[in-house]
Write an enzyme that holds these catalytic residues in place. Structure first.
Site, PDB file in Angstrom:
ATOM      1  N   SER A 173       0.823  -1.197   0.000  1.00  0.00           N
ATOM      2  CA  SER A 173       0.000   0.000   0.000  1.00  0.00           C
ATOM      3  C   SER A 173       0.868   1.263   0.000  1.00  0.00           C
ATOM      4  CB  SER A 173      -0.966  -0.061   1.195  1.00  0.00           C
ATOM      5  OG  SER A 173      -1.942   0.947   1.131  1.00  0.00           O
ATOM      6  N   ASP A 342      -9.977  -5.118  -4.358  1.00  0.00           N
ATOM      7  CA  ASP A 342      -9.346  -4.097  -3.528  1.00  0.00           C
ATOM      8  C   ASP A 342     -10.014  -2.745  -3.780  1.00  0.00           C
ATOM      9  OD1 ASP A 342      -7.602  -2.341  -2.219  1.00  0.00           O
ATOM     10  OD2 ASP A 342      -5.842  -3.521  -2.743  1.00  0.00           O
ATOM     11  N   HIS A 375      -7.616  -5.580  -0.160  1.00  0.00           N
ATOM     12  CA  HIS A 375      -6.406  -4.859   0.235  1.00  0.00           C
ATOM     13  C   HIS A 375      -5.577  -5.596   1.287  1.00  0.00           C
ATOM     14  CE1 HIS A 375      -4.215  -1.104  -0.181  1.00  0.00           C
ATOM     15  NE2 HIS A 375      -4.091  -1.023   1.134  1.00  0.00           N
TER      16      HIS A 375
END
Length: 399
Positions: A173, A342, A375
């Protein structure tokens, strides 16, 4: 937002509670002897662990090292791997599952020298040579620009100095955004073997998490900063969360899925419980503003002060410079893994990044798409060891 006065009222209540809760929270932190990640999460699993500190831009950053696997077998010339966590997390995010499912432990058991970075402001990295996170607003005067320009290079250089070797890198991320930004400026490359980017973030304009978009569209971080709140999140933010959960289209029965993607296919209840013991870790309100600018504008630029004079002062130009992903050298070995479920690293935004990399050397770029992943699957899924980490390690061994 159909009812602005209601939003402003909730925001005002939130900010009052934040200021009051901040003092209590910080006093309790200062009065506690916080147990480090090594003792609380690594040594308890039977691994050797070392606590290190790195100074960058005055910030004293915590760095954990797992120098060998649980078996204790010595392997000559273990290649170092630096792991960088995402937003509102810390290095614990690589250690939340059992050893056979957690990337940090898996890498150590497979012959790598594992280093775990902690972003400034998190529990392991709250120190500073002259500023206090409690009393000095200047402590929080940073965004991910500084993570890319100061903290990441300091981590790279320290690990290189300690090991005498170039590094493999794993980012998740925000940890991918800072690396991509540095690579686009041709930084870190002299110390890099290869990079694995999980839930890669560059563009954010098509982020599909309605919950997060509402936070950003009402300029919550900007309003908090105007009220003097420098640390985000802070205090009783549940009031704002509860309000957003009442808005049309928001289903908070599974808040994790609402924010990051539904479903995170392969998370166990114990993994989620472990995650929430370490989430959220603080970041700078300014950092959240910077990310909000990216979501609203669909750009990858340095922090925008929204005043031409101030931008001129910082950048010598009226608008902030852009990070150009096409500048990433074509021979940098990159492994990208993203998920179609995601909501933060949206597949359409990943597609824009991949378009920027279309001329990359074919033998230097591996792209993996997981149809069932959201995610958080990339760091705490029960099957990531097989479907993501095994290919990741195979990629490292090629480079």
């Amino acid at each position: 937002m159909e009812n602005p006065p209601t939003i402003l009222l909730v925001l005002a209540l939130l900010c009052v509670s934040v200021v009051a809760a901040t003092r209590t929270k910080l006093q309790s932190i200062n009065n506690l002897d916080v147990v480090g990640i090594c003792k609380s999460m690594v040594e308890t699993q039977g691994y050797t662990c070392q606590e290190h500190q790195v100074t960058a831009d005055g910030y004293i950053l915590g760095l954990q090292r797992i120098p060998k696997g649980r078996s204790g077998n010595e392997i000559a010339d273990r290649q170092p791997v630096l792991l960088q966590h995402g937003l509102l997390l810390d290095a614990s995010s690589w250690l939340l599952n059992p050893p056979d499912q957690s990337l940090a432990f898996i890498l150590a058991d497979n012959g790598f020298d594992v280093w775990l970075a902690n972003s400034r402001g998190t529990k392991s990295s709250r120190g500073h040579t002259s500023l206090s996170p409690d009393d000095d607003p200047a402590y929080w005067d940073w965004s991910w620009d500084e993570l890319a320009s100061h903290d990441l290079p300091a981590f790279f250089q320290y690990v290189n100095n300690q090991t005498g070797q170039k590094l493999h890198y794993v980012g998740h991320s925000l940890g991918t955004l800072t690396a991509l930004a540095a690579f686009s400026q041709e930084k870190l490359l002299n110390l890099l073997r290869s990079a694995a980017l999980l839930s890669p973030v560059a563009y954010l304009g098509q982020m599909s998490s309605l919950f997060v978009r509402i936070l950003m569209d009402i300029f919550i971080a900007e309003k908090l900063k105007l009220l003097g709140v420098q640390e985000f999140p802070n205090g009783q933010t549940h009031q704002l969360v509860e309000f957003i959960c009442t808005l049309p289209g928001i289903d908070c029965s599974n808040l994790l899925a609402t924010i990051t993607g539904s479903p995170n296919c392969c998370l166990s209840s114990s993994s989620k419980d472990a995650l929430f013991k370490h989430f959220p870790e603080p970041t700078a309100t300014k950092n959240f503003i910077h990310l909000s600018q990216m979501v609203r504008r669909g750009t990858i630029k340095m922090y925008d002060y929204d005043l031409e004079d101030t931008n001129m002062e910082h950048y010598k130009q009226p608008t902030p410079p852009a990070y150009n992903m096409t500048n990433i050298p074509k021979n940098v070995p990159l492994f990208l893994s993203y998920g179609l479920r995601d909501k933060l690293s949206d597949a359409n935004d990943v597609g824009l990044l991949l378009d920027n990399l279309k001329d990359h050397d074919k033998d230097k770029l591996v792209v993996q798409c997981r149809e069932d992943y959201a995610h958080l699957d990339f760091i705490i899924s029960m099957n990531a060891n097989q479907v993501v980490y095994d290919p990741l390690m195979a990629f490292f061994r090629l480079h």
